[in-house]
Motif scaffolding. Structure first.
Motif, PDB file in Angstrom:
ATOM      1  N   VAL A  68      34.626  43.320  27.047  1.00  0.00           N
ATOM      2  CA  VAL A  68      35.783  42.404  28.030  1.00  0.00           C
ATOM      3  C   VAL A  68      35.458  41.195  27.555  1.00  0.00           C
ATOM      4  O   VAL A  68      34.050  41.006  27.370  1.00  0.00           O
ATOM      5  CB  VAL A  68      35.390  42.779  29.707  1.00  0.00           C
ATOM      6  CG1 VAL A  68      36.275  41.158  30.402  1.00  0.00           C
ATOM      7  CG2 VAL A  68      35.587  43.985  29.817  1.00  0.00           C
ATOM      8  N   ASP A  69      36.644  40.328  26.784  1.00  0.00           N
ATOM      9  CA  ASP A  69      36.498  38.982  26.374  1.00  0.00           C
ATOM     10  C   ASP A  69      36.175  38.237  27.656  1.00  0.00           C
ATOM     11  O   ASP A  69      37.050  38.232  28.584  1.00  0.00           O
ATOM     12  CB  ASP A  69      37.299  38.879  25.911  1.00  0.00           C
ATOM     13  CG  ASP A  69      37.227  37.380  25.177  1.00  0.00           C
ATOM     14  OD1 ASP A  69      36.782  36.190  25.754  1.00  0.00           O
ATOM     15  OD2 ASP A  69      38.209  36.969  24.466  1.00  0.00           O
ATOM     16  N   TRP A  70      34.614  37.695  28.790  1.00  0.00           N
ATOM     17  CA  TRP A  70      35.036  37.253  30.004  1.00  0.00           C
ATOM     18  C   TRP A  70      35.658  35.801  29.780  1.00  0.00           C
ATOM     19  O   TRP A  70      35.728  35.336  30.484  1.00  0.00           O
ATOM     20  CB  TRP A  70      33.313  37.193  29.845  1.00  0.00           C
ATOM     21  CG  TRP A  70      32.995  38.936  30.866  1.00  0.00           C
ATOM     22  CD1 TRP A  70      32.247  39.593  29.833  1.00  0.00           C
ATOM     23  CD2 TRP A  70      33.499  39.848  31.661  1.00  0.00           C
ATOM     24  NE1 TRP A  70      32.118  40.409  30.290  1.00  0.00           N
ATOM     25  CE2 TRP A  70      32.745  40.664  31.677  1.00  0.00           C
ATOM     26  CE3 TRP A  70      34.335  39.389  33.156  1.00  0.00           C
ATOM     27  CZ2 TRP A  70      32.979  41.217  32.121  1.00  0.00           C
ATOM     28  CZ3 TRP A  70      34.879  40.858  33.835  1.00  0.00           C
ATOM     29  CH2 TRP A  70      33.508  41.476  33.966  1.00  0.00           C
ATOM     30  N   VAL A  73      39.165  36.271  31.738  1.00  0.00           N
ATOM     31  CA  VAL A  73      39.370  36.797  32.904  1.00  0.00           C
ATOM     32  C   VAL A  73      38.274  35.689  33.591  1.00  0.00           C
ATOM     33  O   VAL A  73      37.588  34.532  34.023  1.00  0.00           O
ATOM     34  CB  VAL A  73      38.144  37.740  32.647  1.00  0.00           C
ATOM     35  CG1 VAL A  73      37.777  38.573  34.270  1.00  0.00           C
ATOM     36  CG2 VAL A  73      37.667  39.262  32.116  1.00  0.00           C
ATOM     37  N   ARG A 108      32.230  29.341  36.053  1.00  0.00           N
ATOM     38  CA  ARG A 108      31.012  30.892  36.044  1.00  0.00           C
ATOM     39  C   ARG A 108      30.289  30.730  34.424  1.00  0.00           C
ATOM     40  O   ARG A 108      30.877  30.333  33.989  1.00  0.00           O
ATOM     41  CB  ARG A 108      32.160  31.961  35.651  1.00  0.00           C
ATOM     42  CG  ARG A 108      32.136  33.099  35.509  1.00  0.00           C
ATOM     43  CD  ARG A 108      33.591  33.611  34.385  1.00  0.00           C
ATOM     44  NE  ARG A 108      33.380  33.049  33.276  1.00  0.00           N
ATOM     45  CZ  ARG A 108      34.676  33.139  32.770  1.00  0.00           C
ATOM     46  NH1 ARG A 108      35.445  33.416  33.037  1.00  0.00           N
ATOM     47  NH2 ARG A 108      34.855  31.921  31.245  1.00  0.00           N
ATOM     48  N   LYS A 110      27.998  32.391  31.748  1.00  0.00           N
ATOM     49  CA  LYS A 110      27.861  33.370  30.875  1.00  0.00           C
ATOM     50  C   LYS A 110      27.611  34.510  30.639  1.00  0.00           C
ATOM     51  O   LYS A 110      27.670  35.595  30.061  1.00  0.00           O
ATOM     52  CB  LYS A 110      27.840  32.622  29.602  1.00  0.00           C
ATOM     53  CG  LYS A 110      28.566  30.937  29.419  1.00  0.00           C
ATOM     54  CD  LYS A 110      28.647  30.860  28.298  1.00  0.00           C
ATOM     55  CE  LYS A 110      29.210  29.947  27.361  1.00  0.00           C
ATOM     56  NZ  LYS A 110      29.387  29.074  25.637  1.00  0.00           N
ATOM     57  N   ILE A 112      26.078  37.944  32.371  1.00  0.00           N
ATOM     58  CA  ILE A 112      26.368  39.112  32.941  1.00  0.00           C
ATOM     59  C   ILE A 112      25.185  40.501  32.696  1.00  0.00           C
ATOM     60  O   ILE A 112      24.677  40.234  32.337  1.00  0.00           O
ATOM     61  CB  ILE A 112      28.037  39.501  32.179  1.00  0.00           C
ATOM     62  CG1 ILE A 112      28.932  38.579  31.406  1.00  0.00           C
ATOM     63  CG2 ILE A 112      28.074  40.952  32.775  1.00  0.00           C
ATOM     64  CD1 ILE A 112      29.889  37.545  32.525  1.00  0.00           C
ATOM     65  N   TYR A 114      24.676  44.133  33.860  1.00  0.00           N
ATOM     66  CA  TYR A 114      25.692  45.794  33.816  1.00  0.00           C
ATOM     67  C   TYR A 114      25.156  46.642  34.814  1.00  0.00           C
ATOM     68  O   TYR A 114      23.511  46.407  34.723  1.00  0.00           O
ATOM     69  CB  TYR A 114      26.128  45.985  32.749  1.00  0.00           C
ATOM     70  CG  TYR A 114      26.770  45.050  31.711  1.00  0.00           C
ATOM     71  CD1 TYR A 114      28.129  44.803  32.033  1.00  0.00           C
ATOM     72  CD2 TYR A 114      26.758  43.944  31.009  1.00  0.00           C
ATOM     73  CE1 TYR A 114      29.028  43.926  31.295  1.00  0.00           C
ATOM     74  CE2 TYR A 114      27.096  43.280  30.379  1.00  0.00           C
ATOM     75  CZ  TYR A 114      28.958  42.757  29.878  1.00  0.00           C
ATOM     76  OH  TYR A 114      30.082  42.050  29.977  1.00  0.00           O
ATOM     77  N   ALA A 125      30.111  45.125  36.138  1.00  0.00           N
ATOM     78  CA  ALA A 125      29.535  43.682  36.184  1.00  0.00           C
ATOM     79  C   ALA A 125      29.284  42.936  36.619  1.00  0.00           C
ATOM     80  O   ALA A 125      30.167  42.398  38.286  1.00  0.00           O
ATOM     81  CB  ALA A 125      30.710  43.323  34.767  1.00  0.00           C
ATOM     82  N   VAL A 127      29.390  38.531  37.912  1.00  0.00           N
ATOM     83  CA  VAL A 127      29.028  37.580  36.965  1.00  0.00           C
ATOM     84  C   VAL A 127      28.945  36.524  38.128  1.00  0.00           C
ATOM     85  O   VAL A 127      29.364  36.512  39.192  1.00  0.00           O
ATOM     86  CB  VAL A 127      30.664  37.610  36.820  1.00  0.00           C
ATOM     87  CG1 VAL A 127      30.707  36.535  36.157  1.00  0.00           C
ATOM     88  CG2 VAL A 127      31.240  37.949  35.552  1.00  0.00           C
ATOM     89  N   TYR A 149      33.038  42.948  39.291  1.00  0.00           N
ATOM     90  CA  TYR A 149      34.065  43.628  38.584  1.00  0.00           C
ATOM     91  C   TYR A 149      33.466  45.277  38.552  1.00  0.00           C
ATOM     92  O   TYR A 149      32.346  45.475  38.360  1.00  0.00           O
ATOM     93  CB  TYR A 149      34.250  42.897  37.002  1.00  0.00           C
ATOM     94  CG  TYR A 149      34.796  41.918  37.664  1.00  0.00           C
ATOM     95  CD1 TYR A 149      35.905  41.287  37.727  1.00  0.00           C
ATOM     96  CD2 TYR A 149      34.114  39.932  37.578  1.00  0.00           C
ATOM     97  CE1 TYR A 149      36.487  39.738  36.985  1.00  0.00           C
ATOM     98  CE2 TYR A 149      34.179  39.026  37.514  1.00  0.00           C
ATOM     99  CZ  TYR A 149      35.241  38.863  37.803  1.00  0.00           C
ATOM    100  OH  TYR A 149      35.771  37.598  37.755  1.00  0.00           O
TER     101      TYR A 149
END
Length: 225
Positions: A68-70, A73, A108, A110, A112, A114, A125, A127, A149
């Motif tokens: 995903v390109d956060w 988002v 937000r 960067k 993340i 998982y 994920a 965040v 997410y």
């Protein structure tokens, strides 16, 4: 036989009376069975896992959330009193209006984290998100949360916002880490004791967030130090 016809008539009449009497004493037919409504069982409503809120569906998701390109988002705003999703720019910031605090800045990070909670071998994920008054009162922050997410079907969906659960009388409890386990996420918190300075909360606590379908439910915080 001279009396044959009369006897036949009498027997016929007697049988007719007996049949009529039996009909009067017979049990009434059972009422018709009403079919159960869809989604119910004989003992009540059918149980089903909670579904994600449609307003928290971001859009199509890759098979692996690590792709995903956060930067593109949006983040959930509920932790800061903002309904729905908040679009943030590539730097991770956005201005929005909170129902509780008025104009706020949403951020937000960067970083993340998982992990897999539902055993489908696809990571969810976590965040980190926060909001503040954009320097209006030199307030460091108003609220923080971990936004979670997941890939649900073919969509990227926000399962929920995990907020600090250990309450303090001064400052805001901090979020300092999250761990994934089957069916749950363990959130680590730092909380302030009465004599703690703003720099240094000395209390530690954990809160277990259980995944129920596509929703998250917090347990009671557990103080560990």
């Amino acid at each position: 036989m001279p009396h044959g016809p009369k006897r036949t008539i009498r027997l016929t009449a007697l049988l007719t009376v007996l049949l009529m009497t039996g009909a009067c004493d017979a049990a009434e037919p059972a009422p018709p069975v009403t079919p159960s409504a869809p989604g119910t069982t004989a003992s009540g409503p059918a149980s089903s896992a909670p579904s994600p809120d449609a307003s928290l569906v971001v859009g199509p998701a890759p098979a692996d959330l690590r792709d995903v390109d956060w930067g593109d988002v949006p983040v959930p705003g509920d932790f800061c009193g903002i309904p729905g999703l908040v679009p943030v720019d590539r730097t991770g910031d956005a201005m929005a209006t909170s129902r509780t605090w008025g104009p706020v800045r949403v951020t937000r990070t960067k970083n993340i984290v998982y992990g897999d909670t539902d055993g489908d071998r696809r990571d969810e994920a976590v965040v980190f998100v926060g909001c503040d008054d954009n320097g209006a009162t030199q307030n460091e922050g108003i609220a923080v949360a971990y936004a979670v997410y997941a890939r649900v079907g073919k969509d990227l969906v926000v399962l929920g916002s995990m907020t600090p659960r250990q309450k303090t009388t001064q400052y805001h409890t901090r979020l300092v880490g999250a761990e994934f386990e089957p069916g749950r996420i363990i959130v680590h918190e730092k909380w302030y004791r009465p004599n703690d300075g703003h720099c240094c909360p000395s209390g530690d606590a954990t809160t277990v967030w259980t995944r129920e379908g596509d929703r998250l439910k917090p347990g009671a915080p557990r103080v560990t130090s």
